[in-house]
Design a protein around this motif. Structure first.
Motif, mmCIF file in Angstrom:
data_model
loop_
_atom_site.group_PDB
_atom_site.id
_atom_site.type_symbol
_atom_site.label_atom_id
_atom_site.label_comp_id
_atom_site.label_asym_id
_atom_site.label_seq_id
_atom_site.Cartn_x
_atom_site.Cartn_y
_atom_site.Cartn_z
ATOM 1 N N GLY A 134 0.509 -1.119 -0.061
ATOM 2 C CA GLY A 134 -0.108 -0.249 -0.201
ATOM 3 C C GLY A 134 1.423 1.739 0.113
ATOM 4 O O GLY A 134 1.604 1.494 0.193
ATOM 5 N N ILE A 135 -0.054 2.303 0.289
ATOM 6 C CA ILE A 135 0.605 3.561 0.171
ATOM 7 C C ILE A 135 0.330 4.280 1.687
ATOM 8 O O ILE A 135 -0.914 3.920 2.248
ATOM 9 C CB ILE A 135 0.339 4.749 -1.161
ATOM 10 N N ARG A 136 1.051 5.226 1.728
ATOM 11 C CA ARG A 136 0.528 5.943 2.904
ATOM 12 C C ARG A 136 0.489 7.055 2.787
ATOM 13 O O ARG A 136 2.139 7.982 2.172
ATOM 14 C CB ARG A 136 0.951 5.690 4.631
ATOM 15 N N GLY A 137 0.671 8.396 3.347
ATOM 16 C CA GLY A 137 0.432 9.972 3.702
ATOM 17 C C GLY A 137 0.654 10.702 4.706
ATOM 18 O O GLY A 137 -0.728 10.436 5.939
ATOM 19 N N SER A 138 1.321 11.429 5.420
ATOM 20 C CA SER A 138 1.328 11.959 6.256
ATOM 21 C C SER A 138 1.777 13.062 6.528
ATOM 22 O O SER A 138 2.471 13.732 5.999
ATOM 23 C CB SER A 138 1.878 11.007 7.780
ATOM 24 N N TYR A 139 1.382 13.779 8.005
ATOM 25 C CA TYR A 139 1.900 15.063 8.125
ATOM 26 C C TYR A 139 2.026 15.429 9.645
ATOM 27 O O TYR A 139 1.742 15.014 10.026
ATOM 28 C CB TYR A 139 0.710 16.108 7.440
ATOM 29 N N VAL A 140 3.367 16.446 9.943
ATOM 30 C CA VAL A 140 3.711 16.324 11.751
ATOM 31 C C VAL A 140 3.915 17.905 11.148
ATOM 32 O O VAL A 140 5.102 18.323 10.597
ATOM 33 C CB VAL A 140 4.411 15.179 11.590
ATOM 34 N N ARG A 141 3.841 18.400 12.670
ATOM 35 C CA ARG A 141 5.018 20.204 12.440
ATOM 36 C C ARG A 141 4.964 19.842 14.380
ATOM 37 O O ARG A 141 4.342 19.736 14.748
ATOM 38 C CB ARG A 141 4.054 20.557 12.432
ATOM 39 N N TYR A 142 6.672 20.342 14.642
ATOM 40 C CA TYR A 142 7.777 20.198 15.720
ATOM 41 C C TYR A 142 7.802 21.873 15.755
ATOM 42 O O TYR A 142 7.552 23.129 14.916
ATOM 43 C CB TYR A 142 8.734 20.315 15.785
ATOM 44 N N LYS A 143 6.990 22.824 17.131
ATOM 45 C CA LYS A 143 7.221 23.838 17.117
ATOM 46 C C LYS A 143 8.762 23.933 18.454
ATOM 47 O O LYS A 143 8.819 23.585 19.572
ATOM 48 C CB LYS A 143 6.110 24.493 17.892
ATOM 49 N N HIS A 144 8.954 25.106 18.280
ATOM 50 C CA HIS A 144 10.655 25.411 19.295
ATOM 51 C C HIS A 144 10.125 26.953 18.790
ATOM 52 O O HIS A 144 9.556 27.737 18.484
ATOM 53 C CB HIS A 144 11.836 25.421 17.826
#
Length: 221
Positions: free
Chosen positions: A99-109
């Motif tokens: 299969g396939i996957r798509g993701s998003y993540v964000r880090y705050k500094h």
């Protein structure tokens, strides 16, 4: 690394095409719903471990100001938006799914900066990742309501560093700068479990760009 990724993706496609020919051998409780679509979340990602550190951040700022001396200190980091991931996979034979996957993540500094030995100033910035990968899962326990599996995923991740706020107006030019690049992305699933039949949930333990701990819900059709 790029050649390895290309070979992995081609092997998944070729394997999937060949496996279609064996579809008739799929067990009775798998015939009706061979397609999975799932929505999940993850924590403790590979990129998060890399981003949380003054040394890495200093190197990133050096890319924004290649001719200047940068000092970075008192950095605070957090996962602002957890991994949000959408997956699709197809059960090609009883023990194998691709299969396939798509993701998003964000880090705050946020932290204290100084450029060319100037006055210290405070800044807020975030680092986000859009990731796409191809998946290969091996199902080693295959029951009607419970399945155990392991897996490997590979693809690319788009990295973007962007400033939100600076305390010194002299450095407002930072707000117009960004650092972008592509990284080789991967995920190793050491242990995965699904529970349910047509609708259910999943949980995984592994390492990579989706996180060490993953969980979510799925539907089969």
């Amino acid at each position: 690394m790029k050649k390895t990724l290309i070979l992995f993706l081609l092997s998944v496609i070729v394997f999937g095409t060949k496996a279609q020919e064996t579809k008739g051998s799929i067990s009775s409780h798998e015939v009706e719903w061979n397609n999975y679509i799932s929505l999940g979340s993850g924590f403790l990602t590979r990129q998060g471990f890399r981003d949380f550190g003054d040394t890495f951040i200093k190197e990133e700022f050096k890319n924004l100001y290649p001719n200047d001396e940068i000092w970075v200190g008192n950095v605070n980091s957090s996962q602002d938006i957890p991994v949000i991931e959408l997956r699709y996979k197809y059960l090609v034979i009883p023990k194998i799914a691709i299969g396939i996957r798509g993701s998003y993540v964000r880090y705050k500094h946020d932290g204290t900066l100084a450029i060319n030995n100037g006055h210290n100033f405070h800044a807020d910035w975030n680092i986000s990742y859009f990731t796409g990968m191809a998946d290969f899962n091996f199902i080693y326990v295959d029951k009607e309501f419970v399945k155990l599996y392991a897996g490997l995923s590979a693809g690319v991740s788009h990295y973007n560093l962007k400033f939100d706020k600076v305390s010194n107006p002299e450095h407002n030019d930072l707000l117009d700068k960004s650092e972008k690049r592509l990284y080789f992305a991967y995920e190793i699933i050491a242990f995965g479990i699904t529970f349910g039949k047509r609708f259910g949930g999943f949980a995984e333990v592994g390492y990579g760009y989706s996180g060490m701990i993953n969980f979510g819900v799925y539907a089969r059709f």
